[in-house]
Design a protein around this motif. Structure first.
Motif, PDB file in Angstrom:
ATOM      1  N   SER A  64      -2.404   7.174  -5.421  1.00  0.00           N
ATOM      2  CA  SER A  64      -2.172   5.941  -4.759  1.00  0.00           C
ATOM      3  C   SER A  64      -2.014   6.353  -3.341  1.00  0.00           C
ATOM      4  O   SER A  64      -2.428   5.896  -2.347  1.00  0.00           O
ATOM      5  N   ALA A  65      -1.422   7.692  -2.784  1.00  0.00           N
ATOM      6  CA  ALA A  65      -1.322   8.193  -1.453  1.00  0.00           C
ATOM      7  C   ALA A  65      -2.753   8.246  -0.795  1.00  0.00           C
ATOM      8  O   ALA A  65      -2.831   7.865   0.248  1.00  0.00           O
ATOM      9  N   GLU A  66      -3.667   8.907  -1.810  1.00  0.00           N
ATOM     10  CA  GLU A  66      -5.156   9.064  -1.358  1.00  0.00           C
ATOM     11  C   GLU A  66      -5.633   7.844  -1.049  1.00  0.00           C
ATOM     12  O   GLU A  66      -6.393   7.680  -0.055  1.00  0.00           O
ATOM     13  N   ILE A  67      -5.381   6.885  -1.683  1.00  0.00           N
ATOM     14  CA  ILE A  67      -6.064   5.543  -1.671  1.00  0.00           C
ATOM     15  C   ILE A  67      -5.543   4.860  -0.230  1.00  0.00           C
ATOM     16  O   ILE A  67      -6.208   4.293   0.720  1.00  0.00           O
ATOM     17  N   ILE A  68      -4.259   4.933   0.038  1.00  0.00           N
ATOM     18  CA  ILE A  68      -3.595   4.337   1.256  1.00  0.00           C
ATOM     19  C   ILE A  68      -4.219   5.242   2.370  1.00  0.00           C
ATOM     20  O   ILE A  68      -4.478   4.551   3.470  1.00  0.00           O
ATOM     21  N   ARG A  69      -4.351   6.520   2.471  1.00  0.00           N
ATOM     22  CA  ARG A  69      -4.870   7.168   3.393  1.00  0.00           C
ATOM     23  C   ARG A  69      -6.437   6.765   3.840  1.00  0.00           C
ATOM     24  O   ARG A  69      -6.553   7.003   5.106  1.00  0.00           O
ATOM     25  N   ARG A  70      -7.069   6.291   2.762  1.00  0.00           N
ATOM     26  CA  ARG A  70      -8.428   5.881   3.016  1.00  0.00           C
ATOM     27  C   ARG A  70      -8.501   4.829   4.241  1.00  0.00           C
ATOM     28  O   ARG A  70      -9.385   4.640   4.788  1.00  0.00           O
ATOM     29  N   HIS A  71      -7.289   4.031   4.108  1.00  0.00           N
ATOM     30  CA  HIS A  71      -7.317   2.743   4.900  1.00  0.00           C
ATOM     31  C   HIS A  71      -6.143   3.179   6.065  1.00  0.00           C
ATOM     32  O   HIS A  71      -5.912   2.137   6.907  1.00  0.00           O
ATOM     33  N   ALA A  72      -5.660   4.005   6.343  1.00  0.00           N
ATOM     34  CA  ALA A  72      -4.666   4.461   7.217  1.00  0.00           C
ATOM     35  C   ALA A  72      -4.634   3.997   8.600  1.00  0.00           C
ATOM     36  O   ALA A  72      -3.671   3.494   9.344  1.00  0.00           O
ATOM     37  N   GLU A  73      -6.066   4.179   9.013  1.00  0.00           N
ATOM     38  CA  GLU A  73      -6.217   3.885  10.404  1.00  0.00           C
ATOM     39  C   GLU A  73      -6.001   2.440  10.749  1.00  0.00           C
ATOM     40  O   GLU A  73      -6.019   1.982  11.791  1.00  0.00           O
ATOM     41  N   GLN A  74      -6.218   1.512   9.505  1.00  0.00           N
ATOM     42  CA  GLN A  74      -5.898  -0.030   9.745  1.00  0.00           C
ATOM     43  C   GLN A  74      -4.647  -0.427   9.613  1.00  0.00           C
ATOM     44  O   GLN A  74      -4.247  -1.708   9.568  1.00  0.00           O
ATOM     45  N   LEU A  75      -3.689   0.462   9.374  1.00  0.00           N
ATOM     46  CA  LEU A  75      -2.222   0.013   8.856  1.00  0.00           C
ATOM     47  C   LEU A  75      -1.423   0.223  10.074  1.00  0.00           C
ATOM     48  O   LEU A  75      -1.717   1.287  10.880  1.00  0.00           O
ATOM     49  N   SER A  76      -0.337  -0.667  10.213  1.00  0.00           N
ATOM     50  CA  SER A  76       0.632  -0.404  11.013  1.00  0.00           C
ATOM     51  C   SER A  76       1.961   0.674  10.850  1.00  0.00           C
ATOM     52  O   SER A  76       2.200   1.446  11.530  1.00  0.00           O
ATOM     53  N   TYR A  77       1.928   0.889   9.507  1.00  0.00           N
ATOM     54  CA  TYR A  77       2.913   1.626   9.139  1.00  0.00           C
ATOM     55  C   TYR A  77       2.584   1.972   7.560  1.00  0.00           C
ATOM     56  O   TYR A  77       2.167   0.951   6.791  1.00  0.00           O
ATOM     57  N   TRP A  78       2.893   3.382   7.148  1.00  0.00           N
ATOM     58  CA  TRP A  78       2.820   3.189   5.585  1.00  0.00           C
ATOM     59  C   TRP A  78       3.584   4.733   5.376  1.00  0.00           C
ATOM     60  O   TRP A  78       3.846   5.292   6.109  1.00  0.00           O
ATOM     61  N   VAL A  79       4.113   4.608   4.158  1.00  0.00           N
ATOM     62  CA  VAL A  79       4.764   5.733   3.618  1.00  0.00           C
ATOM     63  C   VAL A  79       4.431   6.052   2.119  1.00  0.00           C
ATOM     64  O   VAL A  79       4.467   5.041   1.359  1.00  0.00           O
ATOM     65  N   SER A  80       4.713   7.276   1.392  1.00  0.00           N
ATOM     66  CA  SER A  80       4.603   7.307   0.094  1.00  0.00           C
ATOM     67  C   SER A  80       5.875   8.461  -0.196  1.00  0.00           C
ATOM     68  O   SER A  80       5.816   9.655   0.008  1.00  0.00           O
ATOM     69  N   GLU A  81       6.920   7.957  -0.608  1.00  0.00           N
ATOM     70  CA  GLU A  81       8.070   8.540  -1.098  1.00  0.00           C
ATOM     71  C   GLU A  81       8.954   7.903  -1.890  1.00  0.00           C
ATOM     72  O   GLU A  81       8.875   6.754  -2.036  1.00  0.00           O
ATOM     73  N   PRO A  82       9.771   8.598  -2.742  1.00  0.00           N
ATOM     74  CA  PRO A  82      10.622   8.096  -3.779  1.00  0.00           C
ATOM     75  C   PRO A  82      11.507   6.928  -2.919  1.00  0.00           C
ATOM     76  O   PRO A  82      12.238   7.325  -1.910  1.00  0.00           O
ATOM     77  N   ASP A  83      11.789   5.917  -3.753  1.00  0.00           N
ATOM     78  CA  ASP A  83      12.905   4.965  -3.173  1.00  0.00           C
ATOM     79  C   ASP A  83      13.398   4.317  -4.440  1.00  0.00           C
ATOM     80  O   ASP A  83      13.280   4.920  -5.492  1.00  0.00           O
ATOM     81  N   LYS A  84      14.217   3.341  -4.277  1.00  0.00           N
ATOM     82  CA  LYS A  84      15.000   2.679  -5.039  1.00  0.00           C
ATOM     83  C   LYS A  84      14.548   1.732  -5.954  1.00  0.00           C
ATOM     84  O   LYS A  84      15.342   0.704  -6.596  1.00  0.00           O
ATOM     85  N   GLY A  85      13.030   1.490  -5.958  1.00  0.00           N
ATOM     86  CA  GLY A  85      12.560   0.259  -6.737  1.00  0.00           C
ATOM     87  C   GLY A  85      11.925  -0.584  -5.562  1.00  0.00           C
ATOM     88  O   GLY A  85      11.845  -0.527  -4.343  1.00  0.00           O
ATOM     89  N   GLN A  86      11.240  -1.735  -6.403  1.00  0.00           N
ATOM     90  CA  GLN A  86      10.654  -2.799  -5.616  1.00  0.00           C
ATOM     91  C   GLN A  86      11.247  -3.321  -4.274  1.00  0.00           C
ATOM     92  O   GLN A  86      10.634  -3.548  -3.243  1.00  0.00           O
ATOM     93  N   THR A  87      12.372  -3.786  -4.830  1.00  0.00           N
ATOM     94  CA  THR A  87      13.270  -4.617  -3.764  1.00  0.00           C
ATOM     95  C   THR A  87      13.388  -3.833  -2.568  1.00  0.00           C
ATOM     96  O   THR A  87      13.448  -4.060  -1.256  1.00  0.00           O
ATOM     97  N   ALA A  88      13.990  -2.556  -2.914  1.00  0.00           N
ATOM     98  CA  ALA A  88      14.292  -1.632  -1.793  1.00  0.00           C
ATOM     99  C   ALA A  88      13.153  -1.135  -0.751  1.00  0.00           C
ATOM    100  O   ALA A  88      13.005  -1.131   0.207  1.00  0.00           O
ATOM    101  N   ALA A  89      12.033  -1.046  -1.630  1.00  0.00           N
ATOM    102  CA  ALA A  89      10.814  -0.733  -0.851  1.00  0.00           C
ATOM    103  C   ALA A  89      10.143  -2.089   0.258  1.00  0.00           C
ATOM    104  O   ALA A  89       9.813  -1.840   1.257  1.00  0.00           O
ATOM    105  N   LEU A  90      10.321  -3.019  -0.257  1.00  0.00           N
ATOM    106  CA  LEU A  90      10.105  -4.428   0.433  1.00  0.00           C
ATOM    107  C   LEU A  90      11.175  -4.574   1.476  1.00  0.00           C
ATOM    108  O   LEU A  90      10.459  -4.566   2.780  1.00  0.00           O
ATOM    109  N   ILE A  91      12.439  -4.069   1.594  1.00  0.00           N
ATOM    110  CA  ILE A  91      13.445  -4.030   2.425  1.00  0.00           C
ATOM    111  C   ILE A  91      12.998  -2.972   3.488  1.00  0.00           C
ATOM    112  O   ILE A  91      13.064  -3.313   4.975  1.00  0.00           O
ATOM    113  N   LYS A  92      12.502  -1.879   3.388  1.00  0.00           N
ATOM    114  CA  LYS A  92      12.329  -1.010   3.898  1.00  0.00           C
ATOM    115  C   LYS A  92      10.920  -1.125   4.595  1.00  0.00           C
ATOM    116  O   LYS A  92      10.564  -0.849   5.875  1.00  0.00           O
TER     117      LYS A  92
END
Length: 281
Positions: free
Chosen positions: A52-80
């Motif tokens: 997934s991180a490689e897929i995100i990197r392919r589009h990174a220049e068009q993103l305002s922010y991205w990160v690939s790191e462990p989190d506490k699940g979907q809701t926590a990721a959305l809050i972040k």
């Protein structure tokens, strides 16, 4: 008559993902292909090991922010993700869903011409794991009683709101794992009238591994929590009120043409762009 602003509002879209590399590229392209100049796209990956991180990197220049790191699940990721959001309008797109062409422009035009509206949702198309059309999800206007005592019928990827409303209700509640959207909509509805755009804005996948299907019993418990704290003294009468709410929804949907709706040929054709290779036979 509503006066339209000369400048269309900025829109923040947050995509949260974990081990969804199969779908992630199609999801991201459906946002980036909008060609909406005022979009702020944020992608939060939970440290996936499936490429997934490689897929995100392919589009990174068009993103305002991205990160690939462990989190506490979907809701926590959305809050972040929303913590990095600065746009006037917000929404989220799960990593297995799609935006339909022109969705963001439709939403921006609606908000620009309806300054009194702080939250609005559109309709969706159900698609399978490969991205093939299954059936429409054409919904009724928002009705709080039906929403609470029947089910959350709002298409989550077709829901958008003003940041000031999200901030006013203190955003997503991390204690919800499945019904975090219904919880947020219910709290929105206490402060604003939720509007409805009777147009298809997104696609939602339907497949056995889907989180909301696999964990449905836990989702029912969270739905009950929302209902019980909603302020309805009648919540204890749920067994009696539920069939009434369902009948109301069915009749309203029938009057709205929801059971005989059909997407346009152009909309169906646009899905081919996002077919998942290897999943389409």
């Amino acid at each position: 008559m509503h006066k339209q602003s000369n400048k269309l509002p900025d829109i923040s879209i947050v995509t949260c993902s974990y081990q969804q590399g199969l779908f992630l590229d199609a999801t991201m392209r459906s946002v980036l292909d909008q060609r909406y100049v005022n979009v702020e796209y944020i992608v939060i990956d939970g440290g996936s090991t499936d490429g997934s991180a490689e897929i995100i990197r392919r589009h990174a220049e068009q993103l305002s922010y991205w990160v690939s790191e462990p989190d506490k699940g979907q809701t926590a990721a959305l809050i972040k993700g929303f913590e990095h959001s600065t746009a006037e309008i917000q929404g989220w797109l799960c990593s297995d869903d799609l935006l339909l062409p022109g969705a963001l422009k439709t939403v921006s035009l609606f908000f620009a011409s309806h300054p009194e509206v702080d939250a609005v949702y559109g309709d969706s198309l159900w698609i399978d794991s490969a991205g093939r059309y299954l059936r429409p999800k054409k919904e009724i206007d928002f009705n709080r009683f039906t929403f609470l005592f029947d089910h959350n019928y709002i298409s989550q990827p077709s829901m958008f709101w003003r940041k000031k409303l999200y901030d006013k209700v203190n955003g997503l509640d991390a204690s919800f794992n499945l019904a975090m959207d219904a919880d947020l909509w219910e709290r929105f509805s206490r402060h604003t009238k939720i509007a409805h755009i009777p147009q298809y804005l997104s696609c939602m996948r339907y497949y056995p591994e889907q989180k909301t299907r696999a964990l449905r019993p836990k989702g029912i418990i969270e739905d009950r929590k929302i209902r019980q704290r909603s302020g309805y003294a009648l919540a204890k009468l749920y067994p009696i009120l539920a069939p009434i709410a369902k009948l109301q929804r069915v009749l309203m949907k029938m009057l709205a043409g929801g059971y005989h709706a059909k997407p346009s040929a152009k909309q169906l054709s646009s899905l081919k762009t996002y077919f998942i290779l290897g999943e389409v036979s």
